[in-house]
Scaffold this motif. Structure first.
Motif, PDB file in Angstrom:
ATOM      1  N   UNK A  75       0.661  -1.563   0.239  1.00 59.18           N
ATOM      2  CA  UNK A  75       0.290   0.047   0.071  1.00 59.18           C
ATOM      3  C   UNK A  75       0.575   1.112   0.122  1.00 59.18           C
ATOM      4  N   UNK A  76       1.397   1.120   0.556  1.00 60.87           N
ATOM      5  CA  UNK A  76       2.946   2.076   1.081  1.00 60.87           C
ATOM      6  C   UNK A  76       3.282   2.888  -0.031  1.00 60.87           C
ATOM      7  N   UNK A  77       4.213   1.466  -0.935  1.00 60.20           N
ATOM      8  CA  UNK A  77       4.769   1.622  -2.545  1.00 60.20           C
ATOM      9  C   UNK A  77       3.781   2.361  -3.783  1.00 60.20           C
ATOM     10  N   UNK A  78       2.356   1.676  -3.384  1.00 59.02           N
ATOM     11  CA  UNK A  78       1.077   1.964  -4.124  1.00 59.02           C
ATOM     12  C   UNK A  78       0.902   4.256  -4.014  1.00 59.02           C
ATOM     13  N   UNK A  79       1.132   4.546  -3.121  1.00 59.16           N
ATOM     14  CA  UNK A  79       0.670   5.273  -2.518  1.00 59.16           C
ATOM     15  C   UNK A  79       2.012   6.233  -2.345  1.00 59.16           C
ATOM     16  N   UNK A  80       2.773   5.689  -2.704  1.00 59.49           N
ATOM     17  CA  UNK A  80       3.983   7.142  -2.890  1.00 59.49           C
ATOM     18  C   UNK A  80       4.869   6.477  -3.499  1.00 59.49           C
ATOM     19  N   UNK A  81       4.861   5.630  -4.710  1.00 57.04           N
ATOM     20  CA  UNK A  81       5.852   5.374  -5.410  1.00 57.04           C
ATOM     21  C   UNK A  81       6.008   5.197  -6.564  1.00 57.04           C
ATOM     22  N   UNK A 154       2.541  10.294  -6.635  1.00 59.82           N
ATOM     23  CA  UNK A 154       4.139   9.455  -5.863  1.00 59.82           C
ATOM     24  C   UNK A 154       4.943  11.069  -5.415  1.00 59.82           C
ATOM     25  N   UNK A 155       5.448  10.354  -4.027  1.00 62.26           N
ATOM     26  CA  UNK A 155       5.966  11.469  -3.319  1.00 62.26           C
ATOM     27  C   UNK A 155       8.067  11.289  -4.015  1.00 62.26           C
ATOM     28  N   UNK A 156       7.954  10.116  -4.669  1.00 60.97           N
ATOM     29  CA  UNK A 156       8.685   9.252  -5.720  1.00 60.97           C
ATOM     30  C   UNK A 156       8.618   8.254  -6.445  1.00 60.97           C
ATOM     31  N   UNK A 157       9.401   9.268  -7.439  1.00 59.53           N
ATOM     32  CA  UNK A 157       9.771   8.919  -8.752  1.00 59.53           C
ATOM     33  C   UNK A 157      10.954   7.737 -10.242  1.00 59.53           C
ATOM     34  N   UNK A 158      10.768   6.533 -10.040  1.00 58.60           N
ATOM     35  CA  UNK A 158      11.939   6.048 -10.723  1.00 58.60           C
ATOM     36  C   UNK A 158      11.620   5.482 -11.805  1.00 58.60           C
ATOM     37  N   UNK A 159      13.039   5.600 -12.458  1.00 58.33           N
ATOM     38  CA  UNK A 159      12.842   5.047 -14.042  1.00 58.33           C
ATOM     39  C   UNK A 159      13.803   4.190 -13.998  1.00 58.33           C
ATOM     40  N   UNK A 160      13.890   2.887 -15.177  1.00 58.37           N
ATOM     41  CA  UNK A 160      14.881   2.251 -15.264  1.00 58.37           C
ATOM     42  C   UNK A 160      15.064   1.814 -16.531  1.00 58.37           C
ATOM     43  N   UNK A 178       9.663  12.759 -18.187  1.00 54.65           N
ATOM     44  CA  UNK A 178      10.173  13.002 -17.039  1.00 54.65           C
ATOM     45  C   UNK A 178      10.194  13.321 -15.903  1.00 54.65           C
ATOM     46  N   UNK A 179      11.435  14.121 -16.473  1.00 52.00           N
ATOM     47  CA  UNK A 179      11.170  15.991 -15.154  1.00 52.00           C
ATOM     48  C   UNK A 179      10.768  16.931 -14.477  1.00 52.00           C
ATOM     49  N   UNK A 191      16.261   8.356 -11.803  1.00 51.94           N
ATOM     50  CA  UNK A 191      16.347   7.799 -12.863  1.00 51.94           C
ATOM     51  C   UNK A 191      18.229   6.688 -12.973  1.00 51.94           C
ATOM     52  N   UNK A 192      17.841   5.382 -13.387  1.00 45.37           N
ATOM     53  CA  UNK A 192      19.120   5.043 -13.174  1.00 45.37           C
ATOM     54  C   UNK A 192      19.335   4.951 -14.622  1.00 45.37           C
ATOM     55  N   UNK A 193      20.430   4.666 -14.928  1.00 48.50           N
ATOM     56  CA  UNK A 193      20.905   3.950 -16.411  1.00 48.50           C
ATOM     57  C   UNK A 193      22.006   4.151 -16.568  1.00 48.50           C
ATOM     58  N   UNK A 194      22.693   3.190 -17.892  1.00 50.10           N
ATOM     59  CA  UNK A 194      24.230   3.386 -17.736  1.00 50.10           C
ATOM     60  C   UNK A 194      24.771   4.353 -18.846  1.00 50.10           C
ATOM     61  N   UNK A 195      23.289   4.480 -19.995  1.00 49.12           N
ATOM     62  CA  UNK A 195      23.286   5.742 -20.469  1.00 49.12           C
ATOM     63  C   UNK A 195      23.951   6.676 -20.381  1.00 49.12           C
ATOM     64  N   UNK A 196      25.647   7.305 -21.052  1.00 49.57           N
ATOM     65  CA  UNK A 196      26.082   8.675 -20.246  1.00 49.57           C
ATOM     66  C   UNK A 196      25.713   9.200 -21.031  1.00 49.57           C
ATOM     67  N   UNK A 197      24.294   9.522 -22.449  1.00 42.86           N
ATOM     68  CA  UNK A 197      24.128  10.975 -23.116  1.00 42.86           C
ATOM     69  C   UNK A 197      23.620  11.543 -22.124  1.00 42.86           C
ATOM     70  N   UNK A 198      22.351  10.687 -21.228  1.00 44.20           N
ATOM     71  CA  UNK A 198      22.138  11.600 -20.094  1.00 44.20           C
ATOM     72  C   UNK A 198      22.688  12.532 -18.838  1.00 44.20           C
ATOM     73  N   UNK A 199      23.505  12.245 -18.772  1.00 38.95           N
ATOM     74  CA  UNK A 199      24.693  12.689 -17.440  1.00 38.95           C
ATOM     75  C   UNK A 199      24.358  14.031 -17.503  1.00 38.95           C
ATOM     76  N   UNK A 200      24.566  14.440 -18.364  1.00 34.15           N
ATOM     77  CA  UNK A 200      24.300  16.134 -18.679  1.00 34.15           C
ATOM     78  C   UNK A 200      22.300  16.870 -18.007  1.00 34.15           C
ATOM     79  N   UNK A 201      21.659  16.103 -18.101  1.00 36.85           N
ATOM     80  CA  UNK A 201      20.491  17.056 -17.947  1.00 36.85           C
ATOM     81  C   UNK A 201      20.693  16.762 -16.287  1.00 36.85           C
ATOM     82  N   UNK A 202      21.229  16.211 -15.633  1.00 40.15           N
ATOM     83  CA  UNK A 202      21.889  15.991 -13.840  1.00 40.15           C
ATOM     84  C   UNK A 202      22.108  16.693 -13.379  1.00 40.15           C
TER      85      UNK A 202
END
Length: 208
Positions: A75-81, A154-160, A178-179, A191-202
């Motif tokens: 329930x916590x995950x569904x409401x907050x993540x 959600x209080x937390x948004x994650x992307x794999x 996403x942002x 945001x979890x990634x191995x894609x270094x193209x997106x590094x400058x956006x964070x």
């Protein structure tokens, strides 16, 4: 917002993975960066309440999530993540709207069609509300996945790995979505990634 301390995990027959302590403040946007096999998805699942680590403490919004009973944890995950997986994982027999209603139901919330319409409009998907997943392009499926992740505010948004299979133009478009959705919903973004193209956006990076 997120506090991960002394977290360690080991898969059967594998080597233990130790993660450095991580503190994320509410509203921040973080990139979880590392090569394939470095433990990004493992850590993402741990902070999302999907996989209990063998060792360590994980707090989300001052709640130690792995000390909650299983039902309360769900329930916590569904409401907050909100989670954007590598693949959409939509229910094929349901329309876009019905998939979002299901996400509300799983979190123990009442159906809110105004909220669904608002989120789809913000993602440019209002005209696809009655479409089935098989009728959507890959880009549209990704947008519905983002809609499902933010539908319950959600209080937390994650992307794999949301950009791993995308060309430059679409990768940056998904990142921007996403942002923007993170800001609209006042959600912390990881945001979890191995894609270094997106590094400058964070500006905030946790590197494995």
């Amino acid at each position: 917002m997120i506090s991960a301390k002394s977290v360690k995990h080991v898969y059967p027959g594998g080597h233990p993975i130790s993660f450095k302590d991580w503190l994320v403040k509410a509203g921040e946007q973080w990139l979880l960066l590392g090569a394939s096999g470095s433990g990004k998805t493992t850590l993402l699942h741990i902070i999302s309440g999907l996989m209990k680590p063998q060792q360590g403490e994980v707090r989300i919004k001052d709640t130690e999530i792995y000390k909650l009973p299983a039902k309360a944890q769900d329930r916590f995950r569904g409401q907050n993540i909100g989670i954007v997986f590598q693949r959409p994982h939509l229910i094929k027999s349901l329309t876009v709207t019905e998939n979002l209603e299901m996400a509300q139901s799983f979190a123990g919330l009442e159906t809110d069609r105004d909220r669904i319409a608002q989120v789809l409009q913000s993602l440019g998907m209002a005209d696809k509300s009655k479409s089935y997943p098989s009728e959507l392009s890959q880009g549209q499926l990704q947008r519905v996945s983002i809609a499902r992740a933010v539908i319950n505010k959600p209080a937390l948004l994650v992307a794999d790995e949301p950009t791993s299979s995308l060309d430059d133009k679409n990768a940056f478009a998904v990142l921007q979505l996403l942002q923007t959705q993170s800001e609209l919903n006042q959600a912390t973004l990881v945001v979890a990634t191995h894609d270094k193209r997106v590094k400058e956006a964070f500006t905030n990076t946790y590197e494995l």
